[in-house]
Design an enzyme around this catalytic site. Structure first.
Site, PDB file in Angstrom:
ATOM      1  N   GLU A  70      -9.511   6.674  -4.501  1.00 54.98           N
ATOM      2  CA  GLU A  70      -9.822   6.693  -3.072  1.00 54.98           C
ATOM      3  C   GLU A  70      -9.214   7.906  -2.377  1.00 54.98           C
ATOM      4  O   GLU A  70      -9.868   8.580  -1.577  1.00 54.98           O
ATOM      5  CB  GLU A  70      -9.323   5.389  -2.432  1.00 54.98           C
ATOM      6  CG  GLU A  70     -10.156   4.173  -2.834  1.00 54.98           C
ATOM      7  CD  GLU A  70      -9.405   2.852  -2.693  1.00 54.98           C
ATOM      8  OE1 GLU A  70      -9.987   1.812  -3.004  1.00 54.98           O
ATOM      9  OE2 GLU A  70      -8.219   2.878  -2.285  1.00 54.98           O
ATOM     10  N   HIS A 130       0.835  -1.198   0.000  1.00 57.23           N
ATOM     11  CA  HIS A 130       0.000   0.000   0.000  1.00 57.23           C
ATOM     12  C   HIS A 130       0.875   1.255   0.000  1.00 57.23           C
ATOM     13  O   HIS A 130       1.908   1.306   0.661  1.00 57.23           O
ATOM     14  CB  HIS A 130      -0.921   0.014   1.226  1.00 57.23           C
ATOM     15  CG  HIS A 130      -2.173  -0.799   1.028  1.00 57.23           C
ATOM     16  ND1 HIS A 130      -3.376  -0.241   0.706  1.00 57.23           N
ATOM     17  CD2 HIS A 130      -2.368  -2.134   1.072  1.00 57.23           C
ATOM     18  CE1 HIS A 130      -4.283  -1.197   0.583  1.00 57.23           C
ATOM     19  NE2 HIS A 130      -3.688  -2.353   0.807  1.00 57.23           N
TER      20      HIS A 130
END
Length: 470
Positions: A390, A370
């Protein structure tokens, strides 16, 4: 490839409103099974007499013999019960669907003429009223074709729908292939639904074995007409209430000439029909009317289904749900996937199982895959499309210089302490609440934060699946 064929989810927590004609709160589908003359009998070439659904307790087949009492009970249904029911339905102007066994219809021309004069739908109930569970597939297919041929010859039109009743595991598939407007050999819902039968979309209108007069002949069952009335009324009232709340459903009522056609039993049915007719917003359709409405109001929609995909297609579609960790989808593909996994929550469960059962090292690899929030990769526009969307949704693509400096400092401190990036499902947050979570979580011990980061990874995956699956 393990695949589970049963559908355990159906419409799920949010079934559609049936949107019945005229804004009806409920549809009541009355079905009259016409089996008399199609039951097991050595006169019909069967090995033994009938033993199912009669007023003879504990009846058993008589091999090689005619069972005079059993035959007489079935004959009552044709000779007296049918006409009593015909008078009831026509006097109340209530249409019905007949499940007609083809050989029984062929032996009852006057009853068929009366059905047609009343404009009842005459659907097929198979060639003979016999058990199909041990019937070879090719023989069942042959009997379906012969039932259609004989029905068309006797009635004058091809049957629009089908219900076998004493069916096999192949019946639904074989009848779906035969080209009916509807089939009913299921008991799994209060609404019609579509299934895919090769290139065809087949409508299924579920039937009932509980709001059914067969319970007069089975245990536990009804003893008197009043019990039948009470059960039907309770079922009607509950479905009527749901319809008033905007979730209109369907109620099927199963009837047999030799059972409900008896005077003491039909009284309960009469009470129920009078009660249902006294309420506003009640639709009494034939099943073909339901089928036509559903095809217009709720046409079939085909979509890609995870449980039907090959491995390459599956991994391509869902390999990015967990950031840069396609191995999770590769492992999930080998699970016992089924219809329940063709939704966002269903597939999420399968993917999470593989993530949760992975080693700590493998899960750490998912965490380190991530990106930092508002970090260098974001600034260089090198995030995955999912991460870009996002972070932008939380306003992390439009930071002030001071906010960017704060995020850079927090990211560095967090990674230095825990060994993986700060992960949070940004769609659950605002920019301010993300910073508050950053301040709160950075002080946790590594084990606590590892567990929290894994939960956040799963939450992110859930959002991503909801973007692409129902």
């Amino acid at each position: 490839m393990q695949r589970y064929p049963r559908d355990m989810i159906g419409y799920g927590a949010n079934p559609p409103d049936a949107a019945w004609p005229g804004g009806a709160k409920i549809s009541v589908s009355l079905v009259l099974n016409y089996e008399e003359g199609g039951e097991n009998n050595i006169l019909h070439g069967d090995a033994a007499s009938e033993a199912f659904l009669s007023d003879i307790p504990g009846a058993a087949p008589w091999p090689g013999q005619r069972h005079w009492n059993m035959e007489s009970i079935y004959e009552y249904g044709a000779r007296a019960g049918f006409w009593r029911l015909h008078r009831l339905f026509t006097s109340m102007d209530i249409p019905v669907t007949v499940y007609g066994v083809a050989t029984a219809l062929a032996r009852s021309p006057e009853q068929v003429a009366a059905m047609k004069a009343a404009r009842w739908e005459i659907a097929s109930h198979g060639l003979k009223w016999v058990e199909h569970k041990d019937m070879p597939e090719d023989e069942e297919r042959r009997q379906i074709a012969e039932a259609i041929r004989l029905h068309t010859e006797v009635v004058g039109t091809r049957p629009t729908g089908w219900y076998t009743g004493r069916c096999s595991v192949n019946t639904v598939r074989l009848t779906a292939e035969a080209g009916f407007d509807w089939i009913s050999d299921t008991y799994d819902d209060d609404l019609p639904y579509w299934i895919e039968a090769g290139e065809r979309d087949q409508l299924v209108i579920p039937y009932t074995l509980e709001a059914n007069d067969m319970r007069f002949a089975t245990a536990p069952g009804y003893i008197e007409g009043e019990q039948f009335f009470t059960y039907l009324k309770d079922a009607f009232d509950e479905l009527y209430r749901e319809g008033a709340e905007g979730h209109a459903k369907m109620m099927s009522v199963g009837l047999h000439c030799r059972l409900i056609g008896r005077p003491g039993k039909i009284a309960g049915l009469r009470r129920f029909l009078e009660y249902a007719q006294s309420r506003e917003g009640v639709w009494f359709p034939r099943r073909i009317d339901i089928a036509r409405h559903w095809a217009e109001a709720h046409p079939p929609v085909r979509r890609a289904r995870p449980s039907q995909m090959g491995k390459a297609e599956f991994v391509k579609a869902y390999g990015g749900i967990f950031e840069h960790s396609a191995w999770i989808s590769e492992r999930a593909f080998d699970l016992e996937l089924g219809v329940a996994h063709d939704t966002a929550l269903g597939l999420h469960n399968a993917l999470c199982r593989m993530f949760r059962s992975a080693s700590e090292t493998e899960r750490l690899g998912v965490l380190t895959a991530h990106p930092d929030l508002a970090g260098k990769l974001a600034q260089a526009k090198r995030l995955t499309a999912e991460s870009t969307s996002e972070q932008a949704g939380a306003g992390l693509d439009a930071l002030t210089d001071q906010e960017r400096e704060t995020f850079t400092r927090l990211n560095g401190d967090y990674v230095a302490k825990h060994g993986f990036p700060f992960i949070i499902a940004v769609r659950d947050h605002t920019k301010a609440s993300i910073l508050a979570a950053f301040d709160r979580r950075i002080g946790n011990d590594r084990a606590t934060e590892f567990a929290e980061a894994c939960r956040q990874v799963e939450r992110i995956a859930e959002f991503r699946l909801k973007d692409i699956l129902p």
